[in-house]
Design an enzyme around this catalytic site. Structure first.
Site, short mmCIF file in Angstrom:
data_model
loop_
_atom_site.label_atom_id
_atom_site.label_comp_id
_atom_site.label_asym_id
_atom_site.label_seq_id
_atom_site.Cartn_x
_atom_site.Cartn_y
_atom_site.Cartn_z
N SER A 233 0.78 -1.23 0.00
CA SER A 233 0.00 0.00 0.00
C SER A 233 0.82 1.28 0.00
O SER A 233 0.31 2.33 -0.41
CB SER A 233 -0.93 0.01 1.21
OG SER A 233 -0.20 -0.04 2.42
N HIS B 14 -5.46 -3.81 -1.77
CA HIS B 14 -5.21 -2.82 -2.83
C HIS B 14 -5.12 -3.44 -4.22
O HIS B 14 -4.88 -2.74 -5.19
CB HIS B 14 -3.92 -2.05 -2.52
CG HIS B 14 -4.07 -1.06 -1.41
ND1 HIS B 14 -4.52 0.22 -1.61
CD2 HIS B 14 -3.84 -1.17 -0.08
CE1 HIS B 14 -4.56 0.87 -0.46
NE2 HIS B 14 -4.15 0.05 0.49
N LYS C 53 -12.20 -0.11 -0.65
CA LYS C 53 -11.29 0.63 -1.53
C LYS C 53 -11.88 0.67 -2.94
O LYS C 53 -12.76 1.47 -3.21
CB LYS C 53 -9.90 0.02 -1.45
CG LYS C 53 -9.27 0.21 -0.06
CD LYS C 53 -7.90 -0.37 0.06
CE LYS C 53 -7.25 0.03 1.38
NZ LYS C 53 -7.95 -0.42 2.57
#
Length: 396
Positions: free
Chosen positions: A186, A214, A244
């Protein structure tokens, strides 16, 4: 009367953090967290959001969330194991499993909860965990909670991983050995070397665990890092978030049916915390439908990512070795990093400074997150501001 010991501890340590440039001020956003945000009545180009695909503000998700509130209420009403499992949760888990290419999936209240839940449900004090040194804090905490022996290996160093796996397995000290890694890291945006990790895991019969927070929605046509490499049949545990690229809130673990059955009876956040709201479950399921049907959002995100990367690199910024939309501008010194972020803010760009303990000391950076919702005009304006501030501070 409050504790003088507590007050002394807090005041002393807060003052120290401020003096070192390590204190993080929180900036409340007025309104939605889109490509343009408002903070303190100031409009800013937003480069700090994890909302990769712009789905957090997508009208299609809003519509199903509102419908779910009308049909199912605002809360699940109980933990999953009593009567908090709604049909919406089962529909979401079925979609996640199909999306990730696994037999089954289990959803949790957050990505952080997933790592706290799943690692400690499978590993214990008689086991060992091989963990990449740059793994996310939630992995570190999940490993600690399990009480397993934690063996860190150098970041993406396959020789070091293999040597430590061999030593751990051949020592005969541990019942089980797991290797755990982020799919996409990340802070730097680099991708784990999963094919090599899986090869080592097969050699030493390691349990494989990938945190794809991610990577989901970003790689593998949205299905994540594991599917990007075609390894969904060889990775035991895939963890991801719904907060996300998916744009909502929550997390999940995907894998074999017997793994999911075990997590439902042994992972503590599932057993003891109320399930995500009906609106969140419905919106997350809709987001997965959108990603399954089309790659338009991913294509736009990657175009914007490449465009911003090229712009910052051409100015002379150190953007590291990112292979994903995560685009750091590595400054180094913590105080200079915070000054840089502040000047960007003053000029109209919101790019939050990231300093120790989130990243190692001396590697402070601002982390840029271009999304599918940004326009080229927004990115051009941001690049101009980076040029102005970078020259002013002697960074480029």
């Amino acid at each position: 009367m409050t504790s003088s010991k507590l007050n002394g501890f807090l005041n002393e340590n807060l003052e120290e953090l401020r003096g070192l440039g390590l204190y993080n001020d929180i900036d409340p956003v007025q309104g939605a967290n889109g490509p343009i945000i408002t903070i303190n009545d100031k409009k800013l180009i937003n480069l700090s959001s994890n909302n990769y695909l712009g789905l957090a503000t997508d009208d299609r998700l809003k519509e199903v969330a509102i419908d779910a509130v009308q049909s199912h209420g605002v809360g699940a009403g109980a933990v999953r194991t009593i009567n908090g499992t709604l049909d919406l949760h089962l529909q979401l888990e079925d979609k996640i499993a199909k999306f990730k290419g696994t037999e089954a999936a289990i959803s949790y209240q957050s990505g952080f909860n997933c790592n706290m839940a799943a690692i400690s449900a499978v590993m214990d004090k008689n086991d060992a965990i091989l963990s990449d040194e740059l793994n996310h804090a939630s992995i570190i905490d999940g490993c600690r909670l399990s009480r397993a022996k934690i063996i860190r290996f150098n970041h993406s160093d396959m020789e070091d991983l293999r040597a430590k796996a061999k030593e751990a397995v051949e020592s005969g000290q541990y019942n089980k050995v797991m290797v755990i890694t982020d799919g996409v890291f990340s802070m730097d945006g680099d991708v784990a070397r999963l094919p090599e990790i899986v090869k080592i895991a097969e050699e030493f019969d390691l349990i494989t665990y990938v945190d794809d927070a991610h990577g989901s929605g970003v790689l593998g046509k949205g299905a994540g890092t594991v599917k990007h490499f075609g390894l969904q049949d060889k990775v035991d545990m895939q963890m991801g978030t719904l907060s996300k690229a998916i744009g909502v809130i929550g997390g999940y673990v995907a894998g074999k049916q017997n793994l999911i059955d075990w997590l439902k009876v042994r992972s503590r956040p599932f057993l003891f915390s109320t399930a995500v709201s009906p609106a969140d479950a419905a919106a997350s399921a809709k987001a997965i439908d959108i990603l399954t049907e089309s790659t338009d959002l991913q294509n736009r995100m990657w175009e914007n990512s490449d465009y911003l990367k090229q712009g910052l690199k051409s100015l002379g910024y150190d953007i590291g070795k990112s292979e994903t939309p995560i685009t750091p501008c590595i400054i180094g010194d913590e105080k200079l990093t915070q000054q840089f972020s502040k000047r960007l803010y003053e000029e109209g760009v919101y790019a939050k400074s990231i300093v120790f303990p989130t990243v190692p000391k001396g590697t402070g950076r601002v982390r840029n997150m271009p999304t599918a919702a940004h326009t080229k005009e927004m990115l051009d304006d941001a690049i101009k501001i980076y040029e102005k501030v970078g020259k002013e501070l002697g960074l480029i």
